[in-house]
Each structure stands twice: as structure tokens, then as C-alpha cells.
Scaffold this active site. Structure first.
Site, PDB file in Angstrom:
ATOM      1  N   ASP A   1     -18.540  49.318   6.674  1.00 55.18           N
ATOM      2  CA  ASP A   1     -19.078  50.188   7.502  1.00 55.18           C
ATOM      3  C   ASP A   1     -19.694  51.278   6.967  1.00 55.18           C
ATOM      4  O   ASP A   1     -20.142  51.216   5.687  1.00 55.18           O
ATOM      5  CB  ASP A   1     -17.870  50.680   8.520  1.00 55.18           C
ATOM      6  CG  ASP A   1     -17.105  51.788   7.805  1.00 55.18           C
ATOM      7  OD1 ASP A   1     -16.899  51.529   6.442  1.00 55.18           O
ATOM      8  OD2 ASP A   1     -16.338  52.658   8.146  1.00 55.18           O
TER       9      ASP A   1
ATOM     10  N   CYS B   1     -16.512  56.438 -10.943  1.00 59.96           N
ATOM     11  CA  CYS B   1     -17.681  56.600 -10.254  1.00 59.96           C
ATOM     12  C   CYS B   1     -19.054  56.959 -10.972  1.00 59.96           C
ATOM     13  O   CYS B   1     -19.232  57.959 -11.595  1.00 59.96           O
ATOM     14  CB  CYS B   1     -17.453  57.571  -9.364  1.00 59.96           C
ATOM     15  SG  CYS B   1     -18.695  57.986  -7.987  1.00 59.96           S
TER      16      CYS B   1
ATOM     17  N   GLU C   1     -10.884  49.459  17.208  1.00 61.22           N
ATOM     18  CA  GLU C   1     -12.134  49.166  16.554  1.00 61.22           C
ATOM     19  C   GLU C   1     -13.449  49.158  17.270  1.00 61.22           C
ATOM     20  O   GLU C   1     -14.513  49.660  16.734  1.00 61.22           O
ATOM     21  CB  GLU C   1     -12.105  47.510  15.614  1.00 61.22           C
ATOM     22  CG  GLU C   1     -10.954  47.591  14.602  1.00 61.22           C
ATOM     23  CD  GLU C   1     -11.256  48.777  13.506  1.00 61.22           C
ATOM     24  OE1 GLU C   1     -12.482  49.151  13.292  1.00 61.22           O
ATOM     25  OE2 GLU C   1     -10.394  48.986  12.716  1.00 61.22           O
TER      26      GLU C   1
ATOM     27  N   TYR D   1     -19.064  43.946  11.528  1.00 62.06           N
ATOM     28  CA  TYR D   1     -18.141  44.642  11.190  1.00 62.06           C
ATOM     29  C   TYR D   1     -16.607  44.486  11.642  1.00 62.06           C
ATOM     30  O   TYR D   1     -15.690  44.357  11.293  1.00 62.06           O
ATOM     31  CB  TYR D   1     -18.323  46.268  11.357  1.00 62.06           C
ATOM     32  CG  TYR D   1     -17.252  46.996  11.027  1.00 62.06           C
ATOM     33  CD1 TYR D   1     -16.790  47.480   9.956  1.00 62.06           C
ATOM     34  CD2 TYR D   1     -16.579  47.648  12.344  1.00 62.06           C
ATOM     35  CE1 TYR D   1     -15.378  48.158  10.100  1.00 62.06           C
ATOM     36  CE2 TYR D   1     -15.408  48.273  12.389  1.00 62.06           C
ATOM     37  CZ  TYR D   1     -14.979  48.633  11.176  1.00 62.06           C
ATOM     38  OH  TYR D   1     -13.755  49.297  11.124  1.00 62.06           O
TER      39      TYR D   1
END
Length: 359
Positions: A146, A214, A45, A128
Site C-alpha cells: 500500500d 535505511c 480493509e 492490495y
DNA sequence: AACGCGTGGAA
DNA sequence: TTTCCAAGCGT
């Protein structure tokens, strides 16, 4: 017959099902049925911050091979860590990585904390990464946000307010979708969706598991989202690098100050980087030695986050007396080993340019 | 709260 | 060639 208008909301389970079908085999992903090593999750990460999967892969493998545990990494000299990080960029990450390893190894008995709150206190771990490690390594329900998640949420809910002002809105929307179970897989799934389907340009809506719900797509504005505040253009700066080769075939390098641009990295000695070009006379005055410098033809170009840089290379073959006069902190590096000296990319370009001209 | 901080790949 | 931008953090 006309379909009734439904208030369909995105289903996290649909995303998880998509992720189970399309899960990419990445070196930091645990095999199905196996738990992830928090150290490996954390390492990946940190490396993935603002960095592409392609760029990270070889670095991740190398780090895990050289330093298989957080204790190994903590014991390593920080200079070794910086060298291993060379080329990956954002070098403060490497400094904080080493610092964080030290805290975890000695302050936490080698165990990473398993909550966002405690992870957040460690150097180099922000909102994050704390959420990602908590979710992926410890299966905690954490809202992982993110750039991918922001883009997916902005499109799913047709959020037209520009970033970064809309960050909190997007985070809140992400929170509404985060499931109780498999939060880590869900987080990785949304990020993979953003990386491979809901891409910044030309999103592949046709194969998106959330295409039918969407709002951005319904309005035909998905590709334009998220909107962002305009960026200022990057100024151009100029510098001169001094390529000084000793009779034994060693070149003079030095360590940059620990903070700021390329902090702690090795460099070819050079002038300041300024808006005006350097004349040969000015460069000679700024050089570490009074000498008969030879200006190599051509320049190297490099783009940093906030400015572009054009570097000329001036060179001399040092006499023994000149070499002795140089600052004691010079790192003499055999030309044959310059490729493994851990130079940041801009300095690797300078070295390549000098070697091409000399040999 | 903005801004400083790398790099290489894609279009 | 230029522009954008990638699994952000520290100050």
C-alpha cells in the site's frame, strides 16, 4: 577504530519484534492467540482504502454491529448499506462491498476464498486488498503493498525514481523482505510503521527499528521520498442547490444515478456543476419548479478529489400543488431526520447551510 | 495507462 | 488558507 562497512539489509524479524511491542489495539485486529474473522478483515480493509484509521473506526463498529456476518450484509438492502456508508467517501466501495457480500454469501457458501488469486476476482478487491486478506485472515505469504509500504521501501532503499513509475520496483523490494512466517503480522507491522514512524512528513527515524539500515536516512533524503509526479491543480466549479420544504416540514431529496460521482447517494436537487457562476435568473430556469426562489446568503465550499465546488442554496416553501408537481422520485424527508438521511458530506453541508439560514 | 472517485485532519 | 494526503479500485 572505524567500523567496517557492512552490507546490512533490513531484517523482517526486527520489524516483527517492533510490531509486537507497538501493536496498536484496533477494533479489527484479532486478540493475541485468536484468529481473525475473514469477514471482519475484509470489511476493515475495504474501509481503510485511502481512508484514515480515525475515520474508519466508528463506521467499522457500526457495520459489524448491524451486519455481524457476510450473510447479514448480503441480505441488507443496498440503500441501507449506502446510508450507513454516508460520509466515508468513495461510494463505489459501498456498492462493491454489497455486491461482494452477495457473491460470497451465495456463491461461496459464506466463506471468503483464502488465496490472493480467488480473492482478486471479487468486486472491490484489488491487488492490495487480496494480498492483505490472504495474509492477515489466512496467514498466507502475500506481498502486501500500500502507500505506507511504498514509502517505507522507497526510503529504506533510497529509490529516487518517482511514483507511479517506481511502483514495480518498490513491490519487488517489498517481496524480498516478506517473511515466510507471520506474513500478516509483518504486513500490518510495515503499514503501522509507515503510519506512525515512517510518516510522510517529519519521520521519527530515531525510534525506527530499521534506522541503521535505511539508505534514505544515510543519504539524508528520507523525508523527500518517495518522489511523486506533480499534481495538476483542482479547478473550481459552481452549482445551485434547491432547498424545497413542504408544509408538513419535509424537504425534497433525490437519489443520484448509480454510477459516477456520489453514485447512488441521496442529494439535495440542484443544477449542474459548471465552471461559470450561476445567476439567479439562470438558476430559476434550471430549477425543478417555476417559483419565487429565495437565494440564501453565503455559499458552501467543498473539495472533491479532482475539483473544488462552490454551491449556493436557493429555497422555497412549497405549496401542496407545487409539491405534487415535483418528480415522483422525490424522497420526502422530515427536517428533524435530515441528520440520519445518509447524505454525503457535501450535501450535509448544503443542508446545514439551509437550516442555519431558515431557522 | 491514466483518470475518476470523498473526506477530514495535519502542517 | 492552501496543500497534502490515507491500509486503492474500476475502467
Amino acid at each position: 577504530m572505524k567500523k567496517s562497512r557492512k552490507l546490512a539489509s533490513p531484517d523482517p524479524q526486527a520489524l516483527l519484534a517492533w510490531y509486537d511491542r507497538h501493536r496498536r489495539r484496533l477494533p479489527w485486529r484479532a486478540l493475541p492467540g485468536r484468529t481473525s474473522d475473514p469477514y471482519a478483515v475484509w470489511l476493515s480493509e475495504i474501509m481503510l482504502q485511502q481512508t484514515t484509521v480515525t475515520a474508519v473506526k466508528p463506521y467499522y463498529e457500526n457495520f459489524l454491529t448491524r451486519w455481524p456476518t457476510v450473510e447479514d450484509l448480503a441480505k441488507a438492502p443496498v440503500a441501507d448499506v449506502m446510508t450507513a456508508w454516508a460520509g466515508l467517501g468513495y461510494y463505489a466501495r459501498a456498492r462493491n462491498l454489497h455486491k461482494c457480500a452477495g457473491v460470497v454469501a451465495s456463491g461461496h457458501a459464506g466463506m471468503f476464498p483464502d488465496t490472493e488469486e480467488h480473492l482478486r476476482k471479487l468486486p472491490g478487491i484489488g491487488p492490495y486488498t487480496a494480498a492483505a486478506v490472504a495474509a492477515i485472515a489466512f496467514d498466507k505469504k502475500a506481498v502486501v503493498v500500500d502507500g505506507n509500504v511504498e514509502r517505507v521501501m522507497a526510503r529504506l532503499f533510497a529509490i529516487t525514481a518517482p511514483l507511479p513509475g517506481s511502483k514495480e520496483t518498490l513491490r519487488a523490494l517489498a517481496a524480498t523482505l516478506t517473511p515466510e512466517q507471520r506474513a500478516g503480522d509483518y504486513a500490518q507491522g510495515v503499514m503501522d510503521l509507515g503510519a506512525t514512524v515512517c510518516t510522510p512528513k517529519s519521520p521519527a527515524c530515531v525510534i525506527c527499528p530499521w534506522a541503521d539500515v535505511c539508505e534514505g536516512r544515510k543519504l539524508g533524503i528520507a523525508e523527500t521520498l518517495p518522489r511523486k509526479a506533480k499534481k495538476v491543480e483542482t479547478p473550481l466549479r459552481h452549482g445551485v442547490a434547491f432547498w424545497m420544504v413542504r408544509a408538513d416540514g419535509c424537504v425534497a431529496l433525490r437519489r443520484r444515478p448509480p454510477k459516477g460521482l456520489l453514485g447512488g447517494m441521496t442529494e439535495v436537487p440542484g443544477t449542474d456543476w459548471r465552471a461559470e457562476k450561476w445567476t439567479d435568473v439562470e438558476a430559476a430556469e434550471a430549477a425543478p419548479l417555476r417559483a419565487k426562489w429565495r437565494a440564501l446568503p453565503g455559499v458552501i465550499n467543498h473539495t472533491f478529489t479532482h475539483f473544488r465546488l462552490e454551491v449556493a442554496v436557493h429555497t422555497i416553501d412549497l405549496t401542496a400543488a407545487q409539491a405534487r408537481k415535483l418528480e415522483p422520485e422525490i424522497i420526502w424527508t422530515p427536517l428533524a431526520r435530515i441528520g440520519r438521511a445518509g447524505l454525503p458530506s457535501v450535501m450535509a453541508k448544503v443542508a446545514r447551510h439551509a437550516l442555519a439560514a431558515i431557522t
